[in-house]
Design a protein around this motif. Sequence first.
Motif, PDB file in Angstrom:
ATOM      1  N   THR A  62      -8.214   7.275   3.812  1.00 19.84           N
ATOM      2  CA  THR A  62      -7.224   8.076   3.098  1.00 19.84           C
ATOM      3  C   THR A  62      -6.920   7.400   1.762  1.00 19.84           C
ATOM      4  O   THR A  62      -6.670   6.195   1.734  1.00 19.84           O
ATOM      5  N   PRO A  63      -6.941   8.135   0.631  1.00 17.64           N
ATOM      6  CA  PRO A  63      -6.721   7.508  -0.674  1.00 17.64           C
ATOM      7  C   PRO A  63      -5.359   6.822  -0.777  1.00 17.64           C
ATOM      8  O   PRO A  63      -4.329   7.416  -0.446  1.00 17.64           O
ATOM      9  N   PHE A  81       0.836  -1.192   0.000  1.00 15.90           N
ATOM     10  CA  PHE A  81       0.000   0.000   0.000  1.00 15.90           C
ATOM     11  C   PHE A  81       0.875   1.248   0.000  1.00 15.90           C
ATOM     12  O   PHE A  81       1.937   1.273   0.639  1.00 15.90           O
ATOM     13  N   ARG A  82       0.434   2.275  -0.704  1.00 21.88           N
ATOM     14  CA  ARG A  82       1.099   3.573  -0.626  1.00 21.88           C
ATOM     15  C   ARG A  82       0.063   4.666  -0.863  1.00 21.88           C
ATOM     16  O   ARG A  82      -0.952   4.456  -1.528  1.00 21.88           O
ATOM     17  N   TYR A  83       0.328   5.832  -0.286  1.00 23.38           N
ATOM     18  CA  TYR A  83      -0.599   6.949  -0.434  1.00 23.38           C
ATOM     19  C   TYR A  83      -0.564   7.496  -1.856  1.00 23.38           C
ATOM     20  O   TYR A  83       0.481   7.488  -2.516  1.00 23.38           O
ATOM     21  N   ILE A 115      -9.302   2.309   2.851  1.00 24.35           N
ATOM     22  CA  ILE A 115      -9.545   1.245   3.822  1.00 24.35           C
ATOM     23  C   ILE A 115     -10.472   1.807   4.895  1.00 24.35           C
ATOM     24  O   ILE A 115     -10.224   2.882   5.427  1.00 24.35           O
ATOM     25  N   GLN A 116     -11.527   1.080   5.217  1.00 22.07           N
ATOM     26  CA  GLN A 116     -12.466   1.525   6.246  1.00 22.07           C
ATOM     27  C   GLN A 116     -12.723   0.409   7.245  1.00 22.07           C
ATOM     28  O   GLN A 116     -12.741  -0.775   6.900  1.00 22.07           O
ATOM     29  N   ASN A 117     -12.928   0.816   8.504  1.00 22.91           N
ATOM     30  CA  ASN A 117     -13.173  -0.149   9.572  1.00 22.91           C
ATOM     31  C   ASN A 117     -14.525  -0.836   9.411  1.00 22.91           C
ATOM     32  O   ASN A 117     -15.490  -0.228   8.964  1.00 22.91           O
ATOM     33  N   VAL A 118     -14.573  -2.110   9.801  1.00 23.34           N
ATOM     34  CA  VAL A 118     -15.838  -2.830   9.972  1.00 23.34           C
ATOM     35  C   VAL A 118     -15.767  -3.562  11.304  1.00 23.34           C
ATOM     36  O   VAL A 118     -14.685  -3.735  11.866  1.00 23.34           O
ATOM     37  N   THR A 119     -16.901  -3.998  11.809  1.00 29.75           N
ATOM     38  CA  THR A 119     -16.938  -4.602  13.143  1.00 29.75           C
ATOM     39  C   THR A 119     -17.214  -6.102  13.102  1.00 29.75           C
ATOM     40  O   THR A 119     -17.687  -6.677  14.067  1.00 29.75           O
ATOM     41  N   VAL A 120     -16.909  -6.737  11.969  1.00 32.19           N
ATOM     42  CA  VAL A 120     -17.144  -8.179  11.850  1.00 32.19           C
ATOM     43  C   VAL A 120     -16.267  -8.939  12.840  1.00 32.19           C
ATOM     44  O   VAL A 120     -16.728  -9.822  13.556  1.00 32.19           O
ATOM     45  N   GLU A 121     -14.979  -8.605  12.856  1.00 32.66           N
ATOM     46  CA  GLU A 121     -14.017  -9.164  13.798  1.00 32.66           C
ATOM     47  C   GLU A 121     -13.019  -8.069  14.134  1.00 32.66           C
ATOM     48  O   GLU A 121     -13.010  -6.999  13.520  1.00 32.66           O
ATOM     49  N   GLU A 122     -12.147  -8.342  15.082  1.00 30.96           N
ATOM     50  CA  GLU A 122     -11.078  -7.400  15.399  1.00 30.96           C
ATOM     51  C   GLU A 122     -10.097  -7.330  14.232  1.00 30.96           C
ATOM     52  O   GLU A 122      -9.805  -8.340  13.589  1.00 30.96           O
ATOM     53  N   HIS A 123      -9.632  -6.112  13.929  1.00 31.10           N
ATOM     54  CA  HIS A 123      -8.657  -5.880  12.854  1.00 31.10           C
ATOM     55  C   HIS A 123      -9.195  -6.294  11.485  1.00 31.10           C
ATOM     56  O   HIS A 123      -8.473  -6.876  10.672  1.00 31.10           O
ATOM     57  N   THR A 124     -10.440  -6.013  11.213  1.00 32.12           N
ATOM     58  CA  THR A 124     -11.026  -6.319   9.904  1.00 32.12           C
ATOM     59  C   THR A 124     -11.483  -5.030   9.224  1.00 32.12           C
ATOM     60  O   THR A 124     -11.865  -4.059   9.895  1.00 32.12           O
ATOM     61  N   TYR A 125     -11.470  -5.050   7.883  1.00 32.28           N
ATOM     62  CA  TYR A 125     -11.713  -3.827   7.115  1.00 32.28           C
ATOM     63  C   TYR A 125     -12.452  -4.141   5.820  1.00 32.28           C
ATOM     64  O   TYR A 125     -12.546  -5.284   5.392  1.00 32.28           O
TER      65      TYR A 125
END
Length: 221
Positions: free
Chosen positions: A98-99, A83-85, A143-153
């Motif tokens: 962040t893009p 990944f890079r900005y 990348i956006q947070n989700v609450t399915v599990e810990e550290h998931t996106y």
Amino acid sequence: MKKPSVTSLLITLLLSAAICAHGTTNSNGDPVKVGEKYFMQPVKTENNNGGGLVPAPTNILPFCPLGITQTLLPYQPGLPVTFRYTENIDRDYITTNTPINIEFRSDIWPVCNEFSKLWAVDDSSSAIIIGGKEKSPKSEFKIQNVTVEEHTYKLTTSYGTVGTIPGAWGGAPQLLVTNDESKTLVVKFVKVDDDATKSKATTTTTTSLVEKLGLWMFPFY
């Protein structure tokens, strides 16, 4: 009534950005670093085997550019990505909202070498494909947070959220952009040198070179 100063407005904007953006973490809870290799692995559920993401054809003809598919082999971690900005941001870790550009990284790449390994959205099919350009909006992901599990996106683009549909090769899930929440792809990031990842990879160490190419690049092999 006294108008807010420029300084106050800037502080408000910075605070808003800080609230919206958080550091992205890998499966061990460590920060996801710019330029380091990670396996992007779908979260294993009752309807998902948890196999990793690999480049694969979306059509018989034309064969290229390759799309992105989840391998049908649950023990395969997939192909590493970095990944890079998209902009010049002085930060060595990836934040949410962040893009960024996403790029496959592998020494094994037997086909379609005329295309870049950057991910992009295909206008005509909405599929996520290889062959993107760094400054193109089609190659911008968040990348956006989700609450399915810990550290998931989940991954989002200006075209929609990244999800999956059954693909042409054995029904292996194919990545595309969609507004259907039921199709959203939920992933975790596993650092390439994690011991757990290495142990999974040992299951293919006795296969031939041809078999390895098939397992890594083509989930229907």
